[in-house]
Scaffold this motif. Structure first.
Motif, mmCIF file in Angstrom:
data_model
loop_
_atom_site.group_PDB
_atom_site.id
_atom_site.type_symbol
_atom_site.label_atom_id
_atom_site.label_comp_id
_atom_site.label_asym_id
_atom_site.label_seq_id
_atom_site.Cartn_x
_atom_site.Cartn_y
_atom_site.Cartn_z
ATOM 1 N N VAL A 254 0.850 -1.190 0.000
ATOM 2 C CA VAL A 254 0.000 0.000 0.000
ATOM 3 C C VAL A 254 0.890 1.245 0.000
ATOM 4 C CG1 VAL A 254 -1.763 1.271 1.301
ATOM 5 C CG2 VAL A 254 -1.790 -1.235 1.280
ATOM 6 N N GLN A 255 0.573 2.160 -0.889
ATOM 7 C CA GLN A 255 1.323 3.409 -0.946
ATOM 8 C C GLN A 255 1.033 4.254 0.285
ATOM 9 O OE1 GLN A 255 0.197 6.132 -4.055
ATOM 10 N NE2 GLN A 255 2.260 7.014 -4.150
ATOM 11 N N LYS A 256 2.110 4.730 0.918
ATOM 12 C CA LYS A 256 1.977 5.624 2.067
ATOM 13 C C LYS A 256 2.134 7.075 1.622
ATOM 14 C CE LYS A 256 1.198 3.629 5.542
ATOM 15 N NZ LYS A 256 -0.195 3.342 5.873
ATOM 16 N N GLU A 257 3.132 7.318 0.781
ATOM 17 C CA GLU A 257 3.404 8.664 0.286
ATOM 18 C C GLU A 257 4.380 8.544 -0.875
ATOM 19 O OE1 GLU A 257 5.390 12.839 1.897
ATOM 20 O OE2 GLU A 257 5.360 11.099 3.209
ATOM 21 N N PRO B 299 8.620 -1.880 5.256
ATOM 22 C CA PRO B 299 8.658 -0.583 4.599
ATOM 23 C C PRO B 299 9.492 -0.666 3.321
ATOM 24 C CG PRO B 299 10.157 -0.601 6.464
ATOM 25 C CD PRO B 299 9.444 -1.930 6.458
ATOM 26 N N ILE B 300 8.987 -0.075 2.256
ATOM 27 C CA ILE B 300 9.626 -0.129 0.946
ATOM 28 C C ILE B 300 9.730 1.295 0.413
ATOM 29 C CG2 ILE B 300 9.454 -1.060 -1.401
ATOM 30 C CD1 ILE B 300 7.547 -3.238 -0.128
ATOM 31 N N ASP B 301 10.859 1.626 -0.207
ATOM 32 C CA ASP B 301 11.036 2.947 -0.799
ATOM 33 C C ASP B 301 11.925 2.811 -2.030
ATOM 34 O OD1 ASP B 301 10.807 5.685 -1.166
ATOM 35 O OD2 ASP B 301 11.771 6.228 0.716
ATOM 36 N N ALA B 302 11.836 3.790 -2.888
ATOM 37 C CA ALA B 302 12.656 3.822 -4.098
ATOM 38 C C ALA B 302 14.053 4.328 -3.759
ATOM 39 C CB ALA B 302 12.005 4.731 -5.137
ATOM 40 N N ALA B 303 14.933 4.193 -4.724
ATOM 41 C CA ALA B 303 16.282 4.747 -4.591
ATOM 42 C C ALA B 303 16.204 6.266 -4.545
ATOM 43 C CB ALA B 303 17.141 4.302 -5.774
ATOM 44 N N GLY C 9 14.691 7.120 1.695
ATOM 45 C CA GLY C 9 15.257 6.244 2.715
ATOM 46 C C GLY C 9 14.253 5.759 3.746
ATOM 47 N N ARG C 10 12.995 5.681 3.381
ATOM 48 C CA ARG C 10 11.954 5.276 4.333
ATOM 49 C C ARG C 10 11.701 3.777 4.334
ATOM 50 N NH1 ARG C 10 8.234 9.639 1.536
ATOM 51 N NH2 ARG C 10 9.328 8.583 -0.132
ATOM 52 N N GLY C 11 12.473 3.060 3.568
ATOM 53 C CA GLY C 11 12.274 1.615 3.524
ATOM 54 C C GLY C 11 13.341 0.938 2.691
ATOM 55 N N ILE C 12 13.157 -0.332 2.512
ATOM 56 C CA ILE C 12 14.096 -1.169 1.766
ATOM 57 C C ILE C 12 13.762 -1.067 0.281
ATOM 58 C CG2 ILE C 12 14.985 -3.511 1.497
ATOM 59 C CD1 ILE C 12 13.923 -4.051 4.350
ATOM 60 N N ARG C 13 14.787 -0.941 -0.533
ATOM 61 C CA ARG C 13 14.573 -0.910 -1.983
ATOM 62 C C ARG C 13 14.232 -2.318 -2.473
ATOM 63 N NH1 ARG C 13 19.696 1.146 -4.389
ATOM 64 N NH2 ARG C 13 18.532 0.808 -6.308
ATOM 65 N N PRO C 14 13.373 -2.444 -3.478
ATOM 66 C CA PRO C 14 12.969 -3.772 -3.963
ATOM 67 C C PRO C 14 14.110 -4.714 -4.345
ATOM 68 C CG PRO C 14 11.413 -2.153 -4.721
ATOM 69 C CD PRO C 14 12.536 -1.379 -4.070
ATOM 70 N N PRO C 15 15.174 -4.266 -5.026
ATOM 71 C CA PRO C 15 16.251 -5.217 -5.302
ATOM 72 C C PRO C 15 16.894 -5.768 -4.029
ATOM 73 C CG PRO C 15 16.450 -3.306 -6.728
ATOM 74 C CD PRO C 15 15.409 -2.975 -5.698
ATOM 75 N N GLU C 16 17.002 -4.919 -3.002
ATOM 76 C CA GLU C 16 17.562 -5.380 -1.731
ATOM 77 C C GLU C 16 16.646 -6.430 -1.097
ATOM 78 O OE1 GLU C 16 18.886 -3.659 2.643
ATOM 79 O OE2 GLU C 16 18.405 -2.238 1.063
ATOM 80 N N LEU C 17 15.337 -6.216 -1.215
ATOM 81 C CA LEU C 17 14.382 -7.211 -0.701
ATOM 82 C C LEU C 17 14.577 -8.559 -1.385
ATOM 83 C CD1 LEU C 17 11.058 -5.183 -0.468
ATOM 84 C CD2 LEU C 17 12.193 -6.367 1.407
ATOM 85 N N LEU C 18 14.840 -8.519 -2.688
ATOM 86 C CA LEU C 18 15.080 -9.756 -3.432
ATOM 87 C C LEU C 18 16.284 -10.501 -2.858
ATOM 88 C CD1 LEU C 18 14.572 -11.669 -5.848
ATOM 89 C CD2 LEU C 18 16.088 -10.168 -7.173
ATOM 90 N N PHE C 19 17.351 -9.758 -2.556
ATOM 91 C CA PHE C 19 18.553 -10.399 -2.036
ATOM 92 C C PHE C 19 18.370 -10.882 -0.602
ATOM 93 C CE2 PHE C 19 20.105 -8.876 -5.919
ATOM 94 C CZ PHE C 19 21.211 -9.636 -6.237
#
Length: 139
Positions: A6-9, A24-28, A35-45
């Motif tokens: 879900v998008q927060k902001e 928490p997920i955020d873009a680069a 910096g409000r969350g983990i970037r998706p590629p990092e989540l993959l790793f």
């Protein structure tokens, strides 16, 4: 496997899954992430290393091998020109402390990564970005 994001902001999202834990997920930063969350590629790793770690422990445990500590670091080769910037090779650096030999760990890792009945994440990713590993036995 169901996950809801879900998008927060702007680029910040919050994911929840079957565990009920929030991720928490955020873009680069270069695209607007803050910096409000983990970037998706990092989540993959995290997924690859976590799945391999769990199944490595399971395989060694089933063989009666005792481990005190398992540590997995990742690295990768990635296409840097153009898009998509896909990963082309995954490297795992596996450290194991316990009453195990390098051969014990190699046998367990081969089963974990390359056998479709164990770590489904590594098995699937290995099909598109081959996984290589190095083992260090810590005494």
């Amino acid at each position: 496997m169901k996950v809801k994001v879900v998008q927060k902001e702007d680029f910040h999202f919050l994911g929840t899954g079957e565990s009920g834990r929030e991720v928490p997920i955020d873009a680069a930063g270069y695209v607007g992430g803050k910096g409000r969350g983990i970037r998706p590629p990092e989540l993959l790793f995290h997924s690859i290393a976590g799945c391999v770690g769990i199944h490595l422990y399971e395989a060694l445990h089933k063989e009666g091998k005792h481990t005190e500590h398992i540590e997995i670091e990742t690295d990768a080769e990635r296409i840097t020109e153009g898009y998509p910037k896909v990963f082309t090779k995954i490297y795992l650096f596996v450290k194991v402390k316990g009453d195990v030999s390098e051969e014990d760990v190699k046998k367990a890792l081969d089963k974990t990564i390359f056998d479709p009945g164990t770590c489904s994440i590594a098995y699937m990713i290995n099909k598109v970005a081959p996984i290589e590993y190095k083992i260090e036995i810590v005494r």
